[in-house]
Motif scaffolding. Structure first.
Motif, PDB file in Angstrom:
ATOM      1  N   VAL A 155       0.019  30.818   6.406  1.00  0.00           N
ATOM      2  CA  VAL A 155      -0.885  31.158   7.508  1.00  0.00           C
ATOM      3  C   VAL A 155      -2.104  30.248   7.417  1.00  0.00           C
ATOM      4  CG1 VAL A 155      -2.359  32.944   8.515  1.00  0.00           C
ATOM      5  CG2 VAL A 155      -0.120  33.560   7.550  1.00  0.00           C
ATOM      6  N   ALA A 156      -2.430  29.572   8.505  1.00  0.00           N
ATOM      7  CA  ALA A 156      -3.627  28.728   8.563  1.00  0.00           C
ATOM      8  C   ALA A 156      -4.811  29.584   9.005  1.00  0.00           C
ATOM      9  CB  ALA A 156      -3.423  27.578   9.523  1.00  0.00           C
ATOM     10  N   PRO A 157      -5.817  29.768   8.156  1.00  0.00           N
ATOM     11  CA  PRO A 157      -6.956  30.613   8.529  1.00  0.00           C
ATOM     12  C   PRO A 157      -7.625  30.208   9.831  1.00  0.00           C
ATOM     13  CG  PRO A 157      -7.031  30.122   6.191  1.00  0.00           C
ATOM     14  CD  PRO A 157      -5.934  29.280   6.770  1.00  0.00           C
ATOM     15  N   ALA A 158      -7.755  28.892  10.055  1.00  0.00           N
ATOM     16  CA  ALA A 158      -8.442  28.431  11.265  1.00  0.00           C
ATOM     17  C   ALA A 158      -7.731  28.901  12.523  1.00  0.00           C
ATOM     18  CB  ALA A 158      -8.558  26.914  11.258  1.00  0.00           C
ATOM     19  N   ALA A 159      -6.404  28.975  12.472  1.00  0.00           N
ATOM     20  CA  ALA A 159      -5.654  29.429  13.647  1.00  0.00           C
ATOM     21  C   ALA A 159      -5.939  30.898  13.932  1.00  0.00           C
ATOM     22  CB  ALA A 159      -4.161  29.207  13.417  1.00  0.00           C
ATOM     23  N   VAL A 160      -6.013  31.709  12.883  1.00  0.00           N
ATOM     24  CA  VAL A 160      -6.324  33.130  13.057  1.00  0.00           C
ATOM     25  C   VAL A 160      -7.751  33.293  13.580  1.00  0.00           C
ATOM     26  CG1 VAL A 160      -6.423  35.399  11.933  1.00  0.00           C
ATOM     27  CG2 VAL A 160      -4.714  33.714  11.204  1.00  0.00           C
ATOM     28  N   GLU A 161      -8.666  32.490  13.038  1.00  0.00           N
ATOM     29  CA  GLU A 161     -10.067  32.555  13.479  1.00  0.00           C
ATOM     30  C   GLU A 161     -10.198  32.242  14.956  1.00  0.00           C
ATOM     31  OE1 GLU A 161     -11.665  31.167   9.079  1.00  0.00           O
ATOM     32  OE2 GLU A 161     -11.770  29.780  10.770  1.00  0.00           O
ATOM     33  N   ARG A 162      -9.460  31.246  15.430  1.00  0.00           N
ATOM     34  CA  ARG A 162      -9.549  30.881  16.848  1.00  0.00           C
ATOM     35  C   ARG A 162      -9.125  32.037  17.745  1.00  0.00           C
ATOM     36  NH1 ARG A 162      -8.164  25.537  15.090  1.00  0.00           N
ATOM     37  NH2 ARG A 162      -5.947  26.002  15.118  1.00  0.00           N
ATOM     38  N   VAL A 163      -8.104  32.776  17.319  1.00  0.00           N
ATOM     39  CA  VAL A 163      -7.665  33.925  18.118  1.00  0.00           C
ATOM     40  C   VAL A 163      -8.714  35.027  18.090  1.00  0.00           C
ATOM     41  CG1 VAL A 163      -5.916  35.725  18.364  1.00  0.00           C
ATOM     42  CG2 VAL A 163      -5.234  33.402  17.730  1.00  0.00           C
ATOM     43  N   LEU A 164      -9.263  35.306  16.914  1.00  0.00           N
ATOM     44  CA  LEU A 164     -10.231  36.397  16.788  1.00  0.00           C
ATOM     45  C   LEU A 164     -11.485  36.140  17.623  1.00  0.00           C
ATOM     46  CD1 LEU A 164      -9.956  37.196  12.963  1.00  0.00           C
ATOM     47  CD2 LEU A 164      -9.041  38.544  14.861  1.00  0.00           C
ATOM     48  N   VAL A 165     -12.038  34.931  17.538  1.00  0.00           N
ATOM     49  CA  VAL A 165     -13.293  34.667  18.248  1.00  0.00           C
ATOM     50  C   VAL A 165     -13.081  34.548  19.751  1.00  0.00           C
ATOM     51  CG1 VAL A 165     -14.376  33.581  16.245  1.00  0.00           C
ATOM     52  CG2 VAL A 165     -13.152  32.165  17.911  1.00  0.00           C
ATOM     53  N   ALA A 166     -11.825  34.476  20.189  1.00  0.00           N
ATOM     54  CA  ALA A 166     -11.550  34.450  21.620  1.00  0.00           C
ATOM     55  C   ALA A 166     -11.546  35.859  22.225  1.00  0.00           C
ATOM     56  CB  ALA A 166     -10.202  33.774  21.885  1.00  0.00           C
ATOM     57  N   GLN A 167     -11.640  36.890  21.371  1.00  0.00           N
ATOM     58  CA  GLN A 167     -11.578  38.269  21.858  1.00  0.00           C
ATOM     59  C   GLN A 167     -12.961  38.790  22.201  1.00  0.00           C
ATOM     60  OE1 GLN A 167      -8.377  39.123  22.284  1.00  0.00           O
ATOM     61  NE2 GLN A 167      -8.061  37.108  21.296  1.00  0.00           N
ATOM     62  N   ASP A 168     -13.028  39.616  23.222  1.00  0.00           N
ATOM     63  CA  ASP A 168     -14.291  40.235  23.609  1.00  0.00           C
ATOM     64  C   ASP A 168     -14.858  41.042  22.446  1.00  0.00           C
ATOM     65  OD1 ASP A 168     -14.145  39.206  26.146  1.00  0.00           O
ATOM     66  OD2 ASP A 168     -13.224  41.002  27.018  1.00  0.00           O
ATOM     67  N   GLY A 169     -16.147  40.871  22.220  1.00  0.00           N
ATOM     68  CA  GLY A 169     -16.826  41.628  21.178  1.00  0.00           C
ATOM     69  C   GLY A 169     -16.943  40.915  19.854  1.00  0.00           C
ATOM     70  N   VAL A 170     -16.253  39.780  19.681  1.00  0.00           N
ATOM     71  CA  VAL A 170     -16.287  39.045  18.412  1.00  0.00           C
ATOM     72  C   VAL A 170     -17.099  37.766  18.598  1.00  0.00           C
ATOM     73  CG1 VAL A 170     -14.940  37.901  16.620  1.00  0.00           C
ATOM     74  CG2 VAL A 170     -14.073  39.990  17.695  1.00  0.00           C
ATOM     75  N   ALA A 171     -18.180  37.655  17.839  1.00  0.00           N
ATOM     76  CA  ALA A 171     -19.037  36.480  17.934  1.00  0.00           C
ATOM     77  C   ALA A 171     -18.628  35.385  16.961  1.00  0.00           C
ATOM     78  CB  ALA A 171     -20.489  36.872  17.686  1.00  0.00           C
ATOM     79  N   ALA A 172     -18.107  35.762  15.800  1.00  0.00           N
ATOM     80  CA  ALA A 172     -17.711  34.784  14.781  1.00  0.00           C
ATOM     81  C   ALA A 172     -16.709  35.437  13.850  1.00  0.00           C
ATOM     82  CB  ALA A 172     -18.928  34.296  13.994  1.00  0.00           C
ATOM     83  N   ALA A 173     -15.944  34.596  13.153  1.00  0.00           N
ATOM     84  CA  ALA A 173     -14.945  35.124  12.228  1.00  0.00           C
ATOM     85  C   ALA A 173     -14.678  34.117  11.126  1.00  0.00           C
ATOM     86  CB  ALA A 173     -13.643  35.460  12.955  1.00  0.00           C
ATOM     87  N   CYS A 174     -14.329  34.627   9.959  1.00  0.00           N
ATOM     88  CA  CYS A 174     -13.883  33.784   8.849  1.00  0.00           C
ATOM     89  C   CYS A 174     -12.708  34.495   8.190  1.00  0.00           C
ATOM     90  CB  CYS A 174     -15.010  33.573   7.837  1.00  0.00           C
ATOM     91  SG  CYS A 174     -14.550  32.469   6.464  1.00  0.00           S
ATOM     92  N   VAL A 175     -11.615  33.773   8.026  1.00  0.00           N
ATOM     93  CA  VAL A 175     -10.377  34.348   7.505  1.00  0.00           C
ATOM     94  C   VAL A 175     -10.078  33.753   6.136  1.00  0.00           C
ATOM     95  CG1 VAL A 175      -7.882  34.519   7.878  1.00  0.00           C
ATOM     96  CG2 VAL A 175      -9.462  34.814   9.804  1.00  0.00           C
ATOM     97  N   VAL A 176      -9.723  34.611   5.193  1.00  0.00           N
ATOM     98  CA  VAL A 176      -9.436  34.182   3.825  1.00  0.00           C
ATOM     99  C   VAL A 176      -8.208  34.927   3.314  1.00  0.00           C
ATOM    100  CG1 VAL A 176     -11.848  33.657   3.301  1.00  0.00           C
ATOM    101  CG2 VAL A 176     -10.961  35.943   2.827  1.00  0.00           C
ATOM    102  N   GLY A 177      -7.673  34.462   2.196  1.00  0.00           N
ATOM    103  CA  GLY A 177      -6.612  35.177   1.521  1.00  0.00           C
ATOM    104  C   GLY A 177      -7.183  36.016   0.395  1.00  0.00           C
ATOM    105  N   VAL A 178      -6.719  37.250   0.289  1.00  0.00           N
ATOM    106  CA  VAL A 178      -7.155  38.160  -0.769  1.00  0.00           C
ATOM    107  C   VAL A 178      -5.944  38.486  -1.632  1.00  0.00           C
ATOM    108  CG1 VAL A 178      -8.043  40.467  -1.260  1.00  0.00           C
ATOM    109  CG2 VAL A 178      -9.042  39.123   0.592  1.00  0.00           C
TER     110      VAL A 178
END
Length: 397
Positions: free
Chosen positions: A283-306
């Motif tokens: 999973v590429a974090p940047a790809a997930v981030e692009r989807v998240l920040v495109a949603q209403d209510g989300v100003a920024a996002a950072c995706v990591v592996g835990v």
């Protein structure tokens, strides 16, 4: 062989003017320059013939390295930028001068024969100061370079700051990925945004709006690893011939980034070493981030592996919510399921975040890149995630 000329920059116009004079001399064959911030340790090493500047990288993969750039590489980058942007301009420096993007603003201004105006950054970046510096800049044709965080602050400030931003022939935005919603917002406000991709090893941005600058070569290895070539390449790393040999070979610099061609333009997908392996899928974090920040209510996002005992790693996301600067788990909420559904529809089940946290802000490093290590620590410090529906599981999403 010239020794490095150390120049301390503290964000003040006076210090930057000192650096600009040193760069002018270096471009004309004088001693190479090492810009440092107050208190920074001075590195040792011989930069080699033709060197003009040594620039510290952001240290995203460990200790910071120092990239040696020749006068020829700096000039090639500045001339290619002027050609792409339609000619020379008067420049405003609103970035820290010790980073490559700041140095390149100074080099472009020097080669254009018009001294830059420098925004005082000793108290941080302030939209009102940007507007005042723009008024001082004057000029019919002006350009500047920003990071996404600065662009967002100027748009949020509105008023004279936004009016000033609209007056630029080009606003280069780089240093970190520009979220699509922020990009669209800026364009809708009449801001002439030009996205840039590059790094210290390429004398700064070398791909504008997905198109390589004249003379710049881009290749994708098997697996999508980006290689860059052309006249803007650095000479190597100061005092580290082994690392230089490994990164620079045959006229190419092998980046740590993954990319793909889309409609004839380079799309950067994120760093190869950021890829999350969850349940055997990448999973590429940047790809997930692009989807998240495109949603209403989300100003920024950072995706990591835990780390996860069952799946190796699970996808975790820290999100900044519009108008809600709280810090809490989102699991079990309608918003969380809406975000997960959006990721599932766009990227498939593997990319769905198992952990979602609302945070006041995304930790940053350097001139605006997300600090993934700090984000992971922030997420895990909140404790384990609440149970989520099986449909959001990495393999069952």
């Amino acid at each position: 062989m010239s020794e490095l000329r150390v120049v301390t920059v503290d964000g003040s116009p006076g210090a930057v003017d000192h650096l600009a004079r040193a760069l002018r001399a270096a471009l004309d064959g004088g001693p190479p320059v090492l810009p440092v911030v107050p208190g920074e340790a001075v590195v040792a090493g011989e930069p080699g013939e033709g060197a003009a500047v040594a620039i510290a990288t952001s240290g995203s993969t460990g200790a910071a390295k120092h990239v040696v750039l020749s006068a020829a590489a700096l000039r090639a980058s500045a001339h290619a930028t002027a050609e792409r942007l339609g000619g020379t301009a008067r420049w405003l420096l609103a970035l820290p001068a010790q980073h490559v993007a700041g140095v390149q603003v100074l080099v472009r201004a020097l080669l254009a024969g018009a001294p830059p105006v420098v925004q005082d950054l000793r108290a941080g970046f302030r939209p009102d100061d940007f507007a005042a510096a723009t008024r001082e800049l004057g000029a019919e044709r002006r350009c500047t370079s920003l990071v996404p965080t600065q662009l967002a602050r100027l748009l949020d400030a509105g008023g004279t700051a936004l009016d000033a931003l609209r007056g630029y022939a080009a606003v280069l935005v780089g240093g970190a990925a520009l979220a699509p919603r922020l990009h669209e917002r800026a364009l809708a406000e009449g801001v002439a945004v030009v996205t840039t991709y590059g790094m210290s090893e390429t004398a700064g941005g070398c791909v504008y709006d997905g198109v390589p600058l004249d003379g710049v070569r881009v290749e994708l290895e098997d697996g999508g690893r980006i290689r860059l070539g052309g006249p803007t390449l650095a000479d190597g790393y100061l005092g580290d011939p082994g690392l230089t040999e490994a990164a620079f070979a045959g006229g190419w610099f092998r980046t740590s980034d993954l990319g793909r061609w889309r409609d004839g333009r380079l799309e950067v997908l994120g760093r190869a070493d950021d890829v999350i392996v969850t349940g055997g899928e990448n999973v590429a974090p940047a790809a997930v981030e692009r989807v998240l920040v495109a949603q209403d209510g989300v100003a920024a996002a950072c995706v990591v592996g835990v780390p996860d005992a069952e799946w190796g790693s699970v996808v975790a996301a820290a999100v900044v919510l519009d108008g809600r600067p709280d810090n809490r788990a989102l699991d079990g909420t309608a918003l969380a399921e809406r975000l997960r559904a959006a990721v599932r529809a766009e990227l498939g089940r593997a990319g769905v975040p198992r952990i979602l946290r609302a945070v006041p802000r995304i930790p940053l490093r350097g001139i605006g890149k997300p600090d993934r290590m700090a984000t992971a620590a922030l997420i895990t410090a909140e404790g384990p995630a609440a149970p989520i529906a099986p449909s959001s599981h990495p393999r069952n999403g």
